[in-house]
Design an enzyme around this catalytic site. Structure first.
Site, mmCIF file in Angstrom:
data_model
loop_
_atom_site.group_PDB
_atom_site.id
_atom_site.type_symbol
_atom_site.label_atom_id
_atom_site.label_comp_id
_atom_site.label_asym_id
_atom_site.label_seq_id
_atom_site.Cartn_x
_atom_site.Cartn_y
_atom_site.Cartn_z
ATOM 1 C CE LYS A 38 -0.379 -0.499 5.287
ATOM 2 N NZ LYS A 38 -1.210 -0.876 6.294
ATOM 3 C CE1 TYR A 258 13.522 30.692 5.372
ATOM 4 C CE2 TYR A 258 13.949 28.426 5.001
ATOM 5 C CZ TYR A 258 13.950 29.586 4.622
ATOM 6 O OH TYR A 258 13.348 29.809 3.330
HETATM 7 C C1 LIG Z 1 -0.363 -1.954 6.831
HETATM 8 C C2 LIG Z 1 -1.231 -3.214 7.273
HETATM 9 C C3 LIG Z 1 -0.401 -4.307 7.457
HETATM 10 C C4 LIG Z 1 1.163 -4.251 7.294
HETATM 11 O O1 LIG Z 1 1.723 -3.903 8.295
HETATM 12 P P1 LIG Z 1 3.299 -3.870 8.752
HETATM 13 O O2 LIG Z 1 3.509 -3.574 10.044
HETATM 14 O O3 LIG Z 1 3.805 -2.795 7.728
HETATM 15 O O4 LIG Z 1 3.943 -5.172 8.433
HETATM 16 C C5 LIG Z 1 -1.086 -5.694 7.764
HETATM 17 N N1 LIG Z 1 -2.273 -5.678 7.915
HETATM 18 C C6 LIG Z 1 -3.013 -4.484 7.746
HETATM 19 C C7 LIG Z 1 -4.772 -4.717 8.144
HETATM 20 C C8 LIG Z 1 -2.411 -3.307 7.526
HETATM 21 O O5 LIG Z 1 -3.237 -2.188 7.403
#
Ligand SMILES: *Cc1c(COP(=O)(O)O)cnc(C)c1O
Length: 366
Positions: A38, A258
């Site tokens: 994702k 800054y």
């Molecule tokens: C993002 C996600 C994962 C992966 O989690 P990681 O900690 O990056 O391994 C697994 N399950 C769900 C439902 C998620 O949203």
């Protein structure tokens, strides 16, 4: 443009992604490790990362949104693609056409998919998400009992994985892990799914009782330590470098950057590097970060700005810090975990915050 002129360079080591996938598979006792890609593979670039994982034998992928799933289908015509956000009314035909598996998160989502299966007179594949403690997505306790009381709601749905998600998997001592595991085992056992899935990256290291059949692994593939506090079982994947634009001598009466947050207290040499928060180097590293030039550690001084970061090179051997030289801000010397800790955030935001601007190099040596 060649790397010889790029101000900021992000190197993504796909060989390391593949080795990390192998390491997670070795650590997992269940049947399959799915790749979670994702958010553009956590910022690293799904177009390069997903095919690399597929070459390593990864067959099942999870994304968050339908748009991510359609994009992934274009990259991997044969992969199993699952969508955490599930499906909404109006999306059914696109999901069916692209063979996308929705994670059904509520009874209304279940009904959307059941009705479509009924209308098309064919069975439609789906996962089912049970909320066991996140209070975010998934069927809540009331919906779970309604489903158990009336399993016909799943008619026409070919149930693949029954899943749940752990809230504190990165804290093995937390009692909530076992509470979620027990709740998940109890409820999922009474449902007709082909397989069960609970563990994310950190969940894989909570013991085999947490493994079930399918792991959903994201951040560990991208080099963040899934076992905080213990040595990392995975390798660094990214390297973020910036090129020195200018080096100046600054006398004792000036400030840097800054907000004038760094005051020069001795005659100094300050190198200005073409890398800023727009490239993904966090603002929170202002006066906190550490960079490396030829294995010499150099402190970030002053505020990180959009395009530029200033480092104190006073103590480096003469001539080492010169315009054109590359400085390492994340990578072999500074892990993503270390940057996250210093920036008081989590490695996930460091990775997903990597900018679009750096020149990207994908290495794929195994
Ligand atoms: C993002 C996600 C994962 C992966 O989690 P990681 O900690 O990056 O391994 C697994 N399950 C769900 C439902 C998620 O949203």
């Amino acid at each position: 443009m060649s790397t010889g002129t790029a101000g900021a360079i992000l190197t993504v080591d796909l060989g390391a992604v593949r080795r990390n996938y192998r390491a997670m598979r070795a650590a997992f006792s269940g049947a399959e490790v799915a790749g979670v890609v994702k958010a553009n593979a956590y910022g690293l670039g799904i177009g390069a990362v997903a095919p690399a994982l597929a070459r390593e034998g990864c067959r099942t992928f999870f994304v968050a949104t339908a748009a991510e799933a359609f994009k992934l289908r274009g990259l991997l015509p044969n992969a199993a693609i699952h969508v955490f956000d599930g499906i909404g009314p109006g999306e059914e035909a696109d999901f069916a056409e692209h063979r996308i598996v929705p994670v059904l998160n509520s009874l209304p989502q279940v009904e959307t998919w059941r009705a479509y299966a009924h209308a098309k007179e064919r069975s439609m594949p789906a996962d089912l998400h049970l909320d066991t403690g996140m209070s975010r997505l998934g069927l809540d306790a009331v919906e779970q009992s309604r489903l158990q009381a009336n399993p016909d709601r799943l008619e026409g749905i070919e149930l693949d994985a029954v899943i749940s998600h752990l809230a504190v998997a990165d804290d093995p001592a937390h009692p909530m892990n076992e509470a979620q595991r027990a709740a998940f085992a109890a409820i999922s056992g009474g449902l007709p799914g082909r397989r069960r899935s609970l563990a994310n990256s950190s969940g894989v290291f909570l013991g085999t009782a947490f493994h079930f059949d399918l792991a959903r692994v994201g951040v560990a593939l991208y080099g963040a330590n899934p076992t905080p506090g213990a040595p990392s079982p995975v390798a660094q994947v990214i390297r973020l470098q910036g090129r020195i634009l200018q080096v100046r001598s600054v006398d004792a009466a000036r400030t840097v950057g800054y907000g004038a947050t760094h005051r020069i207290s001795r005659p100094s040499r300050i190198a200005t590097v073409a890398l800023g928060y727009a490239d993904g180097y966090p603002l929170a590293m202002s006066n906190h970060g550490t960079a490396f030039l030829d294995n010499h550690e150099i402190p970030v001084v002053g505020r990180v700005s959009m395009d530029l970061t200033t480092v104190d090179v006073t103590d480096l051997p003469e001539g080492l810090a010169a315009p054109g030289r590359l400085v390492d801000f994340m990578g072999p010397n500074v892990s993503v975990d270390a940057v996250a800790e210093r920036a008081k955030t989590i490695p996930y935001t460091i990775l997903t915050g990597l900018g679009r601007r750096p020149y990207r190099i994908y290495l794929d040596e195994d």
